[in-house]
Write an enzyme that holds these catalytic residues in place. Structure first.
Site: not given
Ligand code: FRU
Length: 494
Positions: A36-37, A39, A55, A224, A306
């Site tokens: 998983w990736m 930001d 991330q 964010e 998201w």
């Protein structure tokens, strides 16, 4: 000394990496080494190479305790995977190493500033106490600072939540001193974002200066991944608001907004003059920029949404990719985005034709493919001029993705409903485009799992994931009525 948790992550990703064939990844968009990736983090130029961290949860194709994955590149197109840089392995970040950024210190070391999180259980949900931490390294291995955290709940203005204090973006001023912006937020149930501005002489001891911007409740909830920089005589604040309500101006969900204005360095007061959506596509979030050695402000972002992370291919062992890095400018109070110029060196097999009249569906010899840089100039022709012009790509039989331009409505609509998705989430996005007497220029950059559209030389962009099988590589044009177009098409080859 590398911790056990980081060593395990590095061993795992090394073993897994060779199981992914290069052709099962995008050609020039960065994906995680495995798993998983989300930001982009630590986007910087260090010892002459670009570094992009991300991330990362290597063990599954879903979000988990956050690590930092790491890659480097000479041209922002070909990426070399480096070993995972950070893992949640000390008290200050036991719950995860959330987003952050990187800068070079005077002694040549690479400084990472990130959010360390510690999970606590509330009655109804898991919460993360969030503080800012540092790690110092050589572009390969990073040692966490023993003084972590360097900023915690005692450093934020009164009334803000310790559960929403994250995503430091660091930079250096001309005098060598350090600055950063960090996302903050008022507590539930209000949950209104703040952008907090800090300064430091050495990058290690930080003081709060001011609140750069605050959400009055009209733009989502928490803000964010802030970024803040001077560009073309203005200051640009990039933020990624969560939970935005659909309006005429903004798409709902998680979006990225640019605020452009002036900044008083003495008082730390930012005065906003204009505000805009950064990308009109479905998949674009959490931008981060760097100032390159040759003076360019280059931006990347997570090419994902998201809310639509379920729109994924079962076959791939990676999830998540970054957008093609873009060169930014401010013109007339608006952010302009262009694909990094390095992509021009990857353009091969030019096909061009001009003054083509389009009415029925038509394909053009040599214009097809899934790793393509295609520019189409579309013009009205007079009495029988079109009301609707459509480009279909990633097409085979009933599978296609389309762009529809309606000059009278001044809209451009992206539609991936028939792209092979199995998920019932949003697949269309429409945006208003500028009035250029009915004309529009669309530059479409296709990679194996995405399409990015640059409208009218970067006035607007539309970034979208498409998971269509690679066999679907036809491109067609059609109009109701008549349109005149010019085409310039290249295959992208690395
Ligand atoms: C944005 C974000 C950041 C946070 C990270 C956690 O997508 O929520 O605010 O640092 O992801 O993975």
């Amino acid at each position: 000394m590398t911790s056990r948790i980081l060593s395990e992550a590095r061993e795992y990703e090394n073993a897994a990496e060779n199981q992914i064939l290069p052709e099962d990844r995008p050609l020039f968009h960065l994906t995680p080494k495995i798993g998983w990736m989300n930001d982009p983090n630590g986007f910087s130029q260090y010892n002459g190479e670009y570094h992009l961290f991300y991330q990362y949860y290597p063990y599954q194709k879903k979000w988990g305790p956050m690590h930092w994955g790491h890659a480097s590149s000479k041209d922002l197109l070909s990426w070399k995977f480096l070993p995972a840089a950070l893992a949640p392995d000390v008290e200050a970040d036991a719950g995860g190493c959330f987003s952050g950024s990187a800068i070079t210190l005077d002694d040549g070391r690479h400084l990472l500033m990130y959010t360390g999180v510690v999970k606590v259980h509330d009655i109804t949900e898991d919460l993360f106490i969030q503080t800012q931490c540092l790690a110092v390294g050589d572009g390969l291995d990073y040692v966490k600072y023993e003084g972590n955290p360097v900023l915690d709940e005692n450093d934020i203005p009164e009334g803000l939540s310790r559960y929403d204090f994250r995503d430091p973006k660091i930079w250096r001023e001309e005098d060598g001193t350090f600055r950063c912006v960090i996302g903050g937020c008022t507590p539930d149930p209000e949950h209104h974002g703040r952008i907090l501005y800090f300064r430091s002489d050495d990058g290690f001891k930080w003081q709060f200066v001011s609140v750069l911007a605050e959400n009055d409740g009209s733009l989502g909830t928490m803000w964010e991944c802030p970024d803040f920089f001077e560009l073309d005589g203005k200051y640009v604040l990039l933020i990624s608001p969560q939970d935005v309500i659909q309006s005429k101006k903004y798409n709902c969900g998680n979006i990225t907004v640019a605020m452009i204005g002036t900044f008083d360095k003495e008082t730390g007061v930012f005065h906003k003059e204009t505000e805009q959506l950064v990308d009109n596509g479905i998949d674009f979030y959490a931008t981060q920029t760097l100032l390159s050695d040759d003076g360019r402000r280059i931006m990347t972002a997570w090419m994902q949404n998201w809310d639509s992370i379920v729109n994924t291919s079962r076959e791939t062992r990676w999830f998540g990719q970054m957008v093609l890095p873009r060169e930014l400018h401010v013109e007339n109070g608006r952010l302009i985005q262009k694909p990094i110029r390095e992509i021009e060196a990857a353009r091969k097999n030019r096909v061009a034709c001009s003054g083509l009249h389009i009415s029925d569906v038509r394909e053009v010899e040599g214009v097809s493919g899934r790793t393509v840089d295609l520019t189409v100039d579309i013009r009205p022709t007079g009495d029988h001029s079109f009301r609707k012009f459509e480009i279909r790509f990633a097409q085979q039989d009933d599978t296609f993705t389309s762009l529809v331009y309606r000059p009278f409505d001044r809209t451009l609509e992206f539609d991936r409903t028939y792209s092979g998705t199995r998920r019932a989430v949003i697949h269309t996005r429409k945006c208003k485009v500028a009035d250029h007497a009915g004309c529009i220029r669309l530059r479409i950059i296709l990679d194996r799992y995405s399409s990015e559209v640059f409208i009218n030389d970067g006035e607007q962009t539309l970034s979208n994931v498409i998971i269509t099988g690679q066999y679907a590589d036809r491109i067609s044009f059609s109009a109701d009525g008549e349109a005149e177009i010019d085409i310039e098409k290249y295959d992208l080859c690395l």
